[in-house]
Motif scaffolding. Structure first.
Motif, PDB file in Angstrom:
ATOM      1  N   GLU A 110      -1.405  93.789  61.646  1.00 17.18           N
ATOM      2  CA  GLU A 110      -0.468  94.658  60.941  1.00 17.18           C
ATOM      3  C   GLU A 110       0.904  94.552  61.602  1.00 17.18           C
ATOM      4  OE1 GLU A 110       1.468  96.702  58.693  1.00 17.18           O
ATOM      5  OE2 GLU A 110      -0.620  97.129  58.167  1.00 17.18           O
ATOM      6  N   ASP A 126      -3.535  93.196  57.048  1.00 21.55           N
ATOM      7  CA  ASP A 126      -2.443  93.426  56.111  1.00 21.55           C
ATOM      8  C   ASP A 126      -2.162  92.103  55.403  1.00 21.55           C
ATOM      9  OD1 ASP A 126      -0.232  94.493  54.781  1.00 21.55           O
ATOM     10  OD2 ASP A 126       1.113  94.219  56.480  1.00 21.55           O
ATOM     11  N   LEU A 127      -1.825  92.163  54.120  1.00 21.33           N
ATOM     12  CA  LEU A 127      -1.555  90.923  53.383  1.00 21.33           C
ATOM     13  C   LEU A 127      -0.150  90.378  53.610  1.00 21.33           C
ATOM     14  CD1 LEU A 127      -3.288  91.463  49.921  1.00 21.33           C
ATOM     15  CD2 LEU A 127      -4.104  90.168  51.883  1.00 21.33           C
ATOM     16  N   HIS A 128       0.801  91.256  53.851  1.00 21.34           N
ATOM     17  CA  HIS A 128       2.202  90.818  54.011  1.00 21.34           C
ATOM     18  C   HIS A 128       2.556  90.778  55.488  1.00 21.34           C
ATOM     19  CE1 HIS A 128       2.983  90.826  49.760  1.00 21.34           C
ATOM     20  NE2 HIS A 128       2.331  91.971  49.686  1.00 21.34           N
ATOM     21  N   LYS A 153      -2.815  86.398  53.247  1.00 18.57           N
ATOM     22  CA  LYS A 153      -3.737  85.715  52.321  1.00 18.57           C
ATOM     23  C   LYS A 153      -4.216  84.399  52.926  1.00 18.57           C
ATOM     24  CE  LYS A 153      -1.270  87.804  48.572  1.00 18.57           C
ATOM     25  NZ  LYS A 153      -0.184  87.599  47.659  1.00 18.57           N
ATOM     26  N   VAL A 190      -9.070  94.456  53.828  1.00 17.94           N
ATOM     27  CA  VAL A 190      -7.679  94.180  53.483  1.00 17.94           C
ATOM     28  C   VAL A 190      -6.944  95.508  53.336  1.00 17.94           C
ATOM     29  CG1 VAL A 190      -6.140  93.224  51.728  1.00 17.94           C
ATOM     30  CG2 VAL A 190      -8.194  91.971  52.397  1.00 17.94           C
ATOM     31  N   THR A 240      -3.502  97.194  52.111  1.00 18.46           N
ATOM     32  CA  THR A 240      -2.383  96.858  51.249  1.00 18.46           C
ATOM     33  C   THR A 240      -1.669  98.110  50.787  1.00 18.46           C
ATOM     34  OG1 THR A 240      -1.692  95.706  49.263  1.00 18.46           O
ATOM     35  CG2 THR A 240      -3.862  96.729  49.219  1.00 18.46           C
ATOM     36  N   ASP A 282      -1.026  93.939  45.101  1.00 23.40           N
ATOM     37  CA  ASP A 282      -1.767  93.223  46.132  1.00 23.40           C
ATOM     38  C   ASP A 282      -3.267  93.345  45.927  1.00 23.40           C
ATOM     39  OD1 ASP A 282       0.563  92.454  47.372  1.00 23.40           O
ATOM     40  OD2 ASP A 282       0.539  94.123  48.793  1.00 23.40           O
ATOM     41  N   SER A 303      -5.442  90.145  45.716  1.00 28.64           N
ATOM     42  CA  SER A 303      -6.513  89.957  46.680  1.00 28.64           C
ATOM     43  C   SER A 303      -7.837  89.704  45.965  1.00 28.64           C
ATOM     44  CB  SER A 303      -6.627  91.186  47.582  1.00 28.64           C
ATOM     45  OG  SER A 303      -7.636  90.982  48.529  1.00 28.64           O
ATOM     46  N   ILE A 311     -11.187  96.648  50.340  1.00 33.43           N
ATOM     47  CA  ILE A 311      -9.740  96.772  50.197  1.00 33.43           C
ATOM     48  C   ILE A 311      -9.400  98.247  50.329  1.00 33.43           C
ATOM     49  CG2 ILE A 311      -7.760  96.448  48.676  1.00 33.43           C
ATOM     50  CD1 ILE A 311      -9.384  94.275  47.244  1.00 33.43           C
ATOM     51  N   GLU A 315      -6.070 100.881  50.225  1.00 34.38           N
ATOM     52  CA  GLU A 315      -4.658 101.008  49.890  1.00 34.38           C
ATOM     53  C   GLU A 315      -3.979 101.905  50.922  1.00 34.38           C
ATOM     54  OE1 GLU A 315      -1.923 101.887  45.965  1.00 34.38           O
ATOM     55  OE2 GLU A 315      -4.087 102.051  45.845  1.00 34.38           O
TER      56      GLU A 315
END
Length: 146
Positions: free
Chosen positions: A14, A67-69, A76, A95, A97, A102, A106, A118, A120
């Motif tokens: 993260e 975290d994806l970003h 990813k 994940v 997000t 996302d 995902s 996942i 949020e």
């Protein structure tokens, strides 16, 4: 008095200091006594999971919060790499997000790199603890007050 199970090694990937703090507080508030290792970019995540460079002595994670970003290497790409590595493909990946978009993206990765859950952001403490505890094959260390 409480009881304690064996600790699981959790890797948090993260880049947002506020989210890191919230997750650390969630662990503390829920009395989750696992080893929480944190890296703040995708390059460091790769080094950690492959035990190289500064992370040569890093433990193999039992669960990865991703975290994806991320800066340097996208989350990813990290997810894909984890799920296609023979020594890591059994590690559950949660994940994290902040965007509904996302969640869809995902899930689209599902054919190539199946995530296990996942969540949020902001992470709801109760939901967060339930998801981590749902991985029964790992003995997640939770202090239970009697």
């Amino acid at each position: 008095m409480g009881s304690r199970l064996s600790e699981a090694v959790i890797l948090l990937v993260e880049d947002n200091p506020g989210d890191i703090r919230l997750i650390e507080e969630a662990f503390s508030d829920a009395n989750i006594g696992n080893t929480l290792n944190t890296v703040t970019d995708g390059h460091a995540a790769r080094d950690f999971i492959h035990q190289r460079d500064a992370y040569e002595d890093a433990p193999r994670p039992d669960i990865i919060l991703l975290d994806l970003h991320l800066p340097k290497v996208d989350g990813k790409d990290i997810l894909y790499e984890i799920k296609h590595h023979p020594e890591l493909d059994d590690v559950p990946v949660i994940v994290l997000t902040g965007l509904n978009k996302d969640l869809v993206e995902s899930r689209e990765l599902n054919d190539d790199a199946d995530e296990d859950a996942i969540l949020e952001k902001p992470v709801d403490l109760g939901e967060f603890v339930k998801v981590i505890q749902s991985f029964e094959q790992f003995r997640v260390a939770v202090m239970v007050e009697c």
